[in-house]
Design a protein around this motif. Structure first.
Motif, PDB file in Angstrom:
ATOM      1  N   LEU A   1       0.829  -1.199   0.000  1.00 59.04           N
ATOM      2  CA  LEU A   1       0.000   0.000   0.000  1.00 59.04           C
ATOM      3  C   LEU A   1       0.868   1.256   0.000  1.00 59.04           C
ATOM      4  N   ARG A   2       1.912   1.234   0.798  1.00 60.53           N
ATOM      5  CA  ARG A   2       2.821   2.384   0.844  1.00 60.53           C
ATOM      6  C   ARG A   2       3.461   2.620  -0.528  1.00 60.53           C
ATOM      7  N   ARG A   3       3.830   1.534  -1.200  1.00 57.10           N
ATOM      8  CA  ARG A   3       4.422   1.682  -2.529  1.00 57.10           C
ATOM      9  C   ARG A   3       3.397   2.237  -3.524  1.00 57.10           C
ATOM     10  N   GLU A   4       2.154   1.779  -3.439  1.00 60.33           N
ATOM     11  CA  GLU A   4       1.110   2.314  -4.323  1.00 60.33           C
ATOM     12  C   GLU A   4       0.919   3.807  -4.086  1.00 60.33           C
ATOM     13  N   VAL A   5       0.887   4.204  -2.821  1.00 60.19           N
ATOM     14  CA  VAL A   5       0.724   5.624  -2.492  1.00 60.19           C
ATOM     15  C   VAL A   5       1.926   6.426  -2.979  1.00 60.19           C
ATOM     16  N   ALA A   6       3.115   5.852  -2.832  1.00 59.65           N
ATOM     17  CA  ALA A   6       4.329   6.553  -3.252  1.00 59.65           C
ATOM     18  C   ALA A   6       4.303   6.897  -4.729  1.00 59.65           C
ATOM     19  N   MET A   7       3.587   6.101  -5.523  1.00 59.22           N
ATOM     20  CA  MET A   7       3.519   6.354  -6.954  1.00 59.22           C
ATOM     21  C   MET A   7       2.575   7.498  -7.296  1.00 59.22           C
ATOM     22  N   THR A   8       1.870   8.051  -6.301  1.00 55.39           N
ATOM     23  CA  THR A   8       0.916   9.123  -6.568  1.00 55.39           C
ATOM     24  C   THR A   8       1.378  10.465  -6.020  1.00 55.39           C
ATOM     25  N   VAL A   9       2.585  10.543  -5.481  1.00 58.67           N
ATOM     26  CA  VAL A   9       3.092  11.801  -4.935  1.00 58.67           C
ATOM     27  C   VAL A   9       4.381  12.172  -5.645  1.00 58.67           C
ATOM     28  N   SER A  10       4.868  13.379  -5.363  1.00 54.12           N
ATOM     29  CA  SER A  10       6.063  13.844  -6.062  1.00 54.12           C
ATOM     30  C   SER A  10       7.312  13.807  -5.202  1.00 54.12           C
ATOM     31  N   ALA A  11       7.166  13.492  -3.911  1.00 49.16           N
ATOM     32  CA  ALA A  11       8.328  13.447  -3.026  1.00 49.16           C
ATOM     33  C   ALA A  11       8.047  12.485  -1.877  1.00 49.16           C
ATOM     34  N   PRO A  12       9.083  11.828  -1.347  1.00 51.94           N
ATOM     35  CA  PRO A  12       8.888  10.826  -0.287  1.00 51.94           C
ATOM     36  C   PRO A  12       8.178  11.354   0.948  1.00 51.94           C
ATOM     37  N   HIS A  13       8.413  12.631   1.304  1.00 52.49           N
ATOM     38  CA  HIS A  13       7.823  13.139   2.542  1.00 52.49           C
ATOM     39  C   HIS A  13       6.299  13.250   2.478  1.00 52.49           C
ATOM     40  N   GLU A  14       5.722  13.164   1.265  1.00 54.42           N
ATOM     41  CA  GLU A  14       4.278  13.278   1.120  1.00 54.42           C
ATOM     42  C   GLU A  14       3.560  11.940   1.345  1.00 54.42           C
TER      43      GLU A  14
END
Length: 233
Positions: A199-212
């Motif tokens: 889930l974290r990886r899926e979310v990471a693909m929808t933001v522009s930076a890790p802190h988001e």
């Protein structure tokens, strides 16, 4: 976890012409955001027979119109960018439709937009977005469980993740899976950890930076709490 390919990256590739990688990028965008986009369209009253074509037209407009190049990837999340682009697209489509009904006159049509309508669109979009990411993470987790425990093992264990299926106690599951109760508890714990990772990886693909990522995960949890109970238990 390394920061993965993001939707911004996918859109950048999809705006290019020709090659297989660009076609694959466009396919990823379609797959990831088709349901959120079409859900807002339906809620806006777009006739069901037009939703599919209009959703495809929207994605093509992103590719052809160069919206990506005019957006600031360092400010705002891709989800917010996409929803705003969709609202502008639907407003333009409504104007074209009204102009056609008036015989092609290019008069300006003012559409009523207020904070409540925007919030409604955002909630519908976010709910569909959250469910899409949730389902993708469940699917990825299920594939890993199936490799280790088989189809029957996944069918028995997924209830502890999704709430779907028959709930058995650990003793019953132990007999089915050929392990003790402690082993079952460990298996469930590992499965949930894998789900959180996916889930974290899926979310990471929808933001522009890790802190988001953590911000979006918090929003996803909030949105999923509002979903109808029948969808995931």
């Amino acid at each position: 976890m390394t920061f993965p390919e993001t939707s911004w990256t996918i859109l950048a590739e999809a705006t290019l012409n020709g090659g297989e990688s660009e076609k694959a990028a466009l396919g990823k965008l379609f797959e990831r955001y088709w349901t959120p986009i079409s859900s807002v369209m339906r809620a806006r009253g777009v006739p069901s027979e037009r939703v599919e074509d209009l959703t495809q037209d929207f994605f093509l407009s992103l590719m052809e119109g160069g919206f990506f190049r005019r957006a600031d990837r360092e400010r705002g999340k891709f989800r917010t960018f996409l929803l705003n682009a969709l609202r502008n697209f639907l407003a333009d489509d409504a104007r074209r439709t009204m102009a056609a009904k008036r015989g092609g006159q290019l008069e300006r049509v003012e559409l009523r937009e207020d904070s409540s309508s925007y919030e409604d669109d955002a909630l519908r979009f976010d709910l569909a977005w959250a469910e899409t990411l949730f389902d993708a993470a469940v699917l990825a987790t299920g594939e890993e469980v199936k490799k280790k425990r088989g189809e029957e093992g996944w069918e028995s264990l997924q209830v502890f993740l999704t709430g779907e299926g028959e709930m058995r106690n650990y003793a019953e599951l132990g007999q089915l899976l050929g392990m003790g109760e402690g082993g079952v508890k460990s298996e469930v714990s590992r499965m949930r950890a894998k789900f959180r990772e996916h889930l974290r990886r899926e979310v990471a693909m929808t933001v522009s930076a890790p802190h988001e990522i953590d911000e979006e995960l918090a929003l996803l949890r909030d949105v999923m709490m509002r979903r109808p109970a029948k969808d995931h238990g």
